[in-house]
Design an enzyme around this catalytic site. Structure first.
Site, mmCIF file in Angstrom:
data_model
loop_
_atom_site.group_PDB
_atom_site.id
_atom_site.type_symbol
_atom_site.label_atom_id
_atom_site.label_comp_id
_atom_site.label_asym_id
_atom_site.label_seq_id
_atom_site.Cartn_x
_atom_site.Cartn_y
_atom_site.Cartn_z
ATOM 1 N N ARG A 11 17.546 30.080 4.220
ATOM 2 C CA ARG A 11 17.569 28.617 4.160
ATOM 3 C C ARG A 11 16.750 27.959 5.269
ATOM 4 O O ARG A 11 16.108 26.925 5.067
ATOM 5 C CB ARG A 11 19.020 28.119 4.232
ATOM 6 C CG ARG A 11 19.847 28.455 3.010
ATOM 7 C CD ARG A 11 21.270 27.955 3.197
ATOM 8 N NE ARG A 11 21.316 26.533 3.467
ATOM 9 C CZ ARG A 11 21.276 25.595 2.518
ATOM 10 N NH1 ARG A 11 21.212 25.937 1.255
ATOM 11 N NH2 ARG A 11 21.312 24.330 2.839
ATOM 12 N N ASN B 11 26.993 17.956 8.788
ATOM 13 C CA ASN B 11 26.154 19.158 8.709
ATOM 14 C C ASN B 11 26.556 20.263 9.699
ATOM 15 O O ASN B 11 26.110 21.403 9.570
ATOM 16 C CB ASN B 11 24.673 18.811 8.907
ATOM 17 C CG ASN B 11 24.042 18.132 7.712
ATOM 18 O OD1 ASN B 11 23.092 17.357 7.839
ATOM 19 N ND2 ASN B 11 24.551 18.413 6.512
ATOM 20 N N ASP C 86 16.293 15.935 1.440
ATOM 21 C CA ASP C 86 17.200 16.898 0.808
ATOM 22 C C ASP C 86 16.432 17.912 -0.040
ATOM 23 O O ASP C 86 15.357 17.601 -0.581
ATOM 24 C CB ASP C 86 18.199 16.125 -0.076
ATOM 25 C CG ASP C 86 19.369 17.000 -0.511
ATOM 26 O OD1 ASP C 86 19.607 18.047 0.112
ATOM 27 O OD2 ASP C 86 20.038 16.619 -1.486
ATOM 28 N N GLY C 87 17.016 19.099 -0.160
ATOM 29 C CA GLY C 87 16.452 20.115 -1.051
ATOM 30 C C GLY C 87 15.784 21.270 -0.329
ATOM 31 O O GLY C 87 15.199 22.152 -0.974
#
Ligand code: FPP
Length: 259
Positions: free
Chosen positions: A49, A84, A36-37
């Site tokens: 992103r 997702n 994550d992140g």
């Protein structure tokens, strides 16, 4: 005999083996990692992103290799959840492209993985994933050796609740057709119908990026997992961070409901 070195960041004194790898008194049999992140890593740099996912995929390769080198026998990386798909199409496409690249590379390097005793497996619902990617996943699973020393699971289109619901449905069908008695169903029966059948439950689950939740990851299997959280964003996660998690695991007192 092992040597002692000083980590550049943490200055933890580490006992190393002859290959200069850290040694542990106890190692988790199975480590789960929630990568994550990536998005925040990219945002901090004013990048789109998907650039964070590209860096995240590099970290995945680095930590996967390191974990196997230090002796972890089973690893599960959470790469894409059943939730997702809600992300912008451009981001989903970019992540799928990273899977494509990695799977093609894994196919080309299959002999190397065989030599190292690493078997790649995919957990999750393959329906809904682009056909060519499923083809590559199936091919890699077919050519992977059964005699592996390390199992590397990649969770793609994975959801823990979805996995449990599938298991319950399959078991219910078996009962319906007289292949199983209701009284035969116990905790192990359910484990046997999960994607992780035959694998140990995760002893340790690592989640970087400051979030302290499991997000539908290995929901049934994580009943007694030790959890380790860190503020580091996944693309910045290093071998040292992984060692820190393993060191803390060494000192956890696991009682499994006993005393
Ligand atoms: C979560 O970070 C990350 C994902 C949903 C994707 C993870 C995928 C990769 C690291 C690529 C894996 C590639 C291979 C080859 C296995 P986030 O985007 O939710 O981060 P944020 O919370 O900062 O937005």
């Amino acid at each position: 005999m092992g040597s002692v070195f000083c980590c550049p960041n943490s200055c933890l004194r580490q006992i190393m083996d002859k290959n200069n790898l850290p040694k542990f008194s106890v190692l988790p049999k199975h480590v789960g990692i929630i990568m994550d992140g990536n998005g925040r890593w990219a945002k901090q740099r004013n990048l789109p992103r998907y650039k964070g996912h590209i860096e995240g995929a590099k970290t995945f390769r680095k930590i996967g290799e390191f974990a196997a080198d230090v002796g972890v026998k089973c690893l599960t990386f959470y790469a894409f959840s059943t939730e997702n798909w809600k992300r912008p199409q451009e981001e989903v496409n970019a992540i799928m492209e990273l899977f494509r690249e990695y799977l093609t590379e894994a196919d080309e390097r299959s002999a190397e993985n065989e030599e190292k005793g690493i078997t790649l497996k995919f957990i999750g619902d393959k329906s809904g994933i682009p056909e060519d990617i499923v083809g590559l996943m199936n091919h890699i699973e077919q050519i992977s050796s059964d005699k592996s020393k390390v199992v590397l699971n990649i969770a793609i289109n994975y959801g823990g609740r979805h996995e449990i619901a599938n298991a319950v449905r399959t078991i219910a069908e078996k009962v319906k057709y007289g292949e199983m008695e209701v009284s035969d169903i116990d905790e192990d029966t359910i484990s046997d119908y999960l994607y992780t059948k035959g694998m140990p439950d995760p002893d340790l689950i690592i989640r970087p990026s400051g979030e302290c939740r499991l997000s539908n990851f290995l929901t049934y299997q994580s009943a007694y997992s030790e959890l380790w959280f860190s503020d580091v964003l996944w693309p910045d996660f290093t071998e040292e961070d992984f060692v820190k998690a393993l060191r803390e695991f060494e000192n956890r007192n696991r009682r499994f409901g006993g005393v």
